[in-house]
Design a protein around this motif. Structure first.
Motif, short mmCIF file in Angstrom:
data_model
loop_
_atom_site.label_atom_id
_atom_site.label_comp_id
_atom_site.label_asym_id
_atom_site.label_seq_id
_atom_site.Cartn_x
_atom_site.Cartn_y
_atom_site.Cartn_z
N ASP A 265 0.69 -0.71 0.11
CA ASP A 265 -0.01 0.58 -0.14
C ASP A 265 0.69 1.37 0.24
OD1 ASP A 265 0.91 0.87 2.31
OD2 ASP A 265 -0.70 -1.26 3.32
N SER A 266 0.18 1.73 0.05
CA SER A 266 0.98 3.89 -0.19
C SER A 266 1.64 3.37 0.63
CB SER A 266 -0.07 4.47 -0.41
OG SER A 266 -1.23 4.97 1.06
N ARG A 267 1.41 3.31 2.01
CA ARG A 267 2.48 3.31 3.06
C ARG A 267 4.47 3.39 2.69
NH1 ARG A 267 0.45 0.57 8.34
NH2 ARG A 267 0.23 -0.96 5.81
N TRP A 268 4.25 2.42 1.76
CA TRP A 268 5.71 1.93 1.63
C TRP A 268 6.59 2.86 0.16
CZ3 TRP A 268 7.77 -2.71 4.25
CH2 TRP A 268 6.83 -3.05 4.83
N PHE A 269 5.60 4.07 0.14
CA PHE A 269 5.87 4.38 -0.68
C PHE A 269 7.89 5.16 -0.62
CE2 PHE A 269 7.10 8.38 -2.70
CZ PHE A 269 6.90 8.05 -4.75
N LEU A 270 7.64 5.58 0.32
CA LEU A 270 9.00 5.64 0.71
C LEU A 270 10.34 4.93 0.76
CD1 LEU A 270 8.74 9.15 3.15
CD2 LEU A 270 9.64 9.24 0.34
N VAL A 271 9.56 3.88 1.06
CA VAL A 271 10.92 2.60 1.20
C VAL A 271 10.81 2.26 0.46
CG1 VAL A 271 11.00 0.00 1.76
CG2 VAL A 271 10.24 1.85 3.39
N GLY A 272 10.39 2.58 -1.23
CA GLY A 272 10.30 2.06 -2.58
C GLY A 272 11.80 3.10 -2.94
N GLN A 273 11.58 4.09 -2.81
CA GLN A 273 12.36 5.51 -2.77
C GLN A 273 13.83 5.39 -2.55
OE1 GLN A 273 11.08 7.98 -5.01
NE2 GLN A 273 10.09 6.23 -5.77
N ALA A 274 13.45 4.55 -1.24
CA ALA A 274 15.37 3.92 -0.76
C ALA A 274 15.68 3.53 -1.76
CB ALA A 274 15.10 3.87 0.65
N ALA A 275 14.97 2.48 -1.79
CA ALA A 275 15.54 1.17 -3.20
C ALA A 275 16.03 2.25 -4.07
CB ALA A 275 15.02 0.22 -3.10
N THR A 276 15.44 2.89 -4.89
CA THR A 276 15.69 3.49 -5.99
C THR A 276 17.00 4.26 -5.90
OG1 THR A 276 12.88 3.53 -6.78
CG2 THR A 276 14.56 5.38 -7.98
N VAL A 277 17.27 5.00 -5.27
CA VAL A 277 18.42 5.79 -4.51
C VAL A 277 19.34 5.09 -4.41
CG1 VAL A 277 19.69 7.58 -3.45
CG2 VAL A 277 17.16 7.74 -3.90
N LEU A 278 19.67 3.95 -4.31
CA LEU A 278 20.46 2.75 -4.09
C LEU A 278 20.45 2.23 -5.78
CD1 LEU A 278 20.01 1.65 -0.50
CD2 LEU A 278 22.19 3.52 -1.55
N THR A 279 19.90 2.05 -6.11
CA THR A 279 19.90 0.50 -7.03
C THR A 279 20.02 1.41 -8.47
OG1 THR A 279 17.52 0.18 -6.87
CG2 THR A 279 18.76 -0.66 -5.59
N ALA A 280 19.20 2.77 -8.83
CA ALA A 280 19.19 3.19 -10.03
C ALA A 280 20.43 3.59 -10.70
CB ALA A 280 18.26 4.28 -9.78
N PRO A 281 21.06 3.66 -9.84
CA PRO A 281 22.73 3.73 -10.89
C PRO A 281 22.61 2.67 -11.10
CG PRO A 281 22.82 5.41 -8.95
CD PRO A 281 21.53 3.93 -9.04
N ALA A 282 22.70 1.48 -10.77
CA ALA A 282 23.48 0.77 -11.34
C ALA A 282 22.33 0.25 -12.30
CB ALA A 282 22.99 -0.84 -10.35
N LEU A 283 20.96 0.64 -12.82
CA LEU A 283 20.40 0.29 -13.96
C LEU A 283 20.81 0.66 -14.86
CD1 LEU A 283 18.20 -2.12 -14.98
CD2 LEU A 283 17.21 -0.39 -13.75
N ALA A 284 20.96 2.50 -14.10
CA ALA A 284 21.44 3.77 -16.02
C ALA A 284 22.21 3.07 -15.74
CB ALA A 284 21.46 4.70 -14.93
N THR A 285 23.51 2.70 -15.63
CA THR A 285 25.21 1.97 -15.76
C THR A 285 25.12 0.53 -17.02
OG1 THR A 285 26.00 2.97 -14.30
CG2 THR A 285 27.19 1.70 -15.35
N SER A 286 23.93 0.12 -16.32
CA SER A 286 23.18 -1.31 -17.22
C SER A 286 22.74 -0.80 -19.07
CB SER A 286 22.65 -2.13 -16.85
OG SER A 286 23.67 -2.88 -15.91
N TYR A 287 22.10 0.30 -18.49
CA TYR A 287 21.26 0.43 -19.43
C TYR A 287 22.80 1.44 -20.60
CZ TYR A 287 16.77 0.04 -18.06
OH TYR A 287 15.93 -0.40 -16.83
#
Length: 425
Positions: A265-287
């Motif tokens: 549910d919507s309460r978990w949004f910021l937890v997902g954002q924390a995961a994005t901050v840590l892992t988005a650079p890795a996926l962007a590099t792969s792209y």
């Protein structure tokens, strides 16, 4: 042909043109309606929900990371260009930053409050202050910023999960209806809504500024270590780097999508954002590495592909502003007023069409003009004078052709990284 030791800017232009599509997708979904980025409101079709989930997992934040990385890389190239021209870099940089800020402020007020140009302009001043860092120090600071922001988001997110109740669509409906009506109103109504949204947008930009600055610093470190010159043609390194980051980046994207678009549910949004901050650079590099590999493989089969992307990358600012202009006309009272009326799949289809048109027009314009209109204005401000005429330039990046022996020798003898920085492995 590039001068000795100069980076093959074709690679950077190609990546910049590629990043434009991801930025277009995210901005379009945010501008299309209050629910569109999440797949629609209550009772939305399954295809829209699936499409939103996939966009969150694979696109959201990844292309902004890539674009920010390229901004930091270009900062070093601009400093080298000023040095070669015998011109002080600081006044140039200050004028460029001021011009970017003014463009961004106008863009935020008139077209899209979620503008990042103003944030880029402010952080560019911070980057100038940090430009003396060595490669290793820049990478360490970037990593520290990401960990700090992710920790903050995760801590606040877990508190939200523990201490609050999920937000319901019924509770949010009156506010959503009010915003939809405002965006479907006349031009004055749209402008007023933009201005009311600006404080919240600025707050969001400030919250995520450490992640942007981290990407800037990554680009700074890469440019100082001359990563494009040393690794841009190394297929084994590109393949290895793409494969290393892919599982980590995909895992973070899946977590973010589950937190933003369900089943959590919507309460978990910021937890997902924390995961994005840590892992988005890795996926962007792969792209990025995957795209360069693909284009080198397709070079003899589809030789125009890299040139088309590079042409878009050279006019990235003009394309970015044009995207917002078209989206504002489609979704607000400036034009068609379709805010809240288009599903996620329909919006994504429109993004593909708009991006295809931009690529086609960019390729044609690049054959006749050296800069896009916005780039021309920004260069004039940066240099404090009118730049040269729109001269025709080659649209096929140099890196798509086989290197000559002379150029290969020059690249091997390129100058060492600045500031005594060690070369990255």
């Amino acid at each position: 042909m590039s001068p000795a030791g100069a980076p093959r800017v074709g690679e950077l232009d190609v990546l910049r043109g590629f990043a434009l599509f991801g930025i277009l997708v995210v901005n379009a979904l945010l501008m299309a309606g209050p629910y569109t980025v999440f797949g629609g409101g209550p009772g939305a079709p399954v295809p829209d929900r699936v499409a939103a989930w996939l966009v969150t997992a694979l696109v959201t934040a990844k292309f902004y990371v890539l674009f920010s990385f390229l901004f930091g890389y270009s900062f070093v190239l601009q400093a080298r260009s000023a040095r070669r021209a015998g011109t002080a870099f600081a006044p140039r940089h200050l004028r460029r930053t001021a011009g970017l800020f003014v463009l961004g402020a106008a863009h935020a007020a008139l077209l899209y409050p979620g503008d990042v140009l103003t944030t880029y302009a402010v952080l560019a001043l911070v980057l100038y202050g940090l430009s003396g860092l060595t490669v290793r120090a820049a990478v360490r600071l970037a990593a520290a910023l990401l960990v700090l922001l992710a920790t903050l988001l995760l801590g606040y997110g877990l508190l939200t999960v523990a201490l609050t109740e999920p937000a319901t669509a019924t509770a949010y409906a009156p506010r959503a209806a009010e915003r939809v009506a405002a965006y479907r109103g006349d031009a004055a109504s749209v402008l007023g809504t933009h201005l009311r949204d600006l404080p919240a947008a600025i707050g969001t930009d400030l919250l995520y500024a450490p992640a942007m600055l981290a990407a800037f610093l990554g680009g700074l470190a890469a440019a100082k270590s001359r990563l494009a010159e040393r690794r841009g043609r190394d297929r084994a390194w590109l393949r290895r780097t793409a494969l290393r980051g892919l599982p980590y980046g995909l895992a973070g994207g899946v977590i973010a999508a589950c937190c933003a678009c369900g089943p959590l549910d919507s309460r978990w949004f910021l937890v997902g954002q924390a995961a994005t901050v840590l892992t988005a650079p890795a996926l962007a590099t792969s792209y990025a590495c995957g795209l360069l590999l693909l284009l080198r493989w397709a070079g003899n089969r589809v030789p125009a592909a890299a040139g088309v992307l590079a042409a878009a990358g050279r006019m990235a600012l003009s394309h970015y502003l044009t995207q917002s202009l078209v989206l504002a006309w489609v979704f607000s009272g400036y034009g068609l007023g379709l805010h809240g009326r288009a599903g996620t799949v329909a919006v994504l289809t429109g993004c593909v069409l708009l991006y295809a048109v931009q690529l086609a027009l960019g390729a044609r314009l690049s054959a006749r003009m050296r800069y896009g209109p916005a780039e021309y204005v920004l260069r004039a401000v940066t240099r404090g004078r009118r730049p040269g005429a729109f001269r025709r330039r080659v649209t096929t990046p140099a890196w798509t052709a086989a290197p000559t022996a002379a150029r290969a020798d020059r690249e091997q003898c390129a100058a060492p990284p600045e500031d005594g920085a060690r070369r990255a492995p």
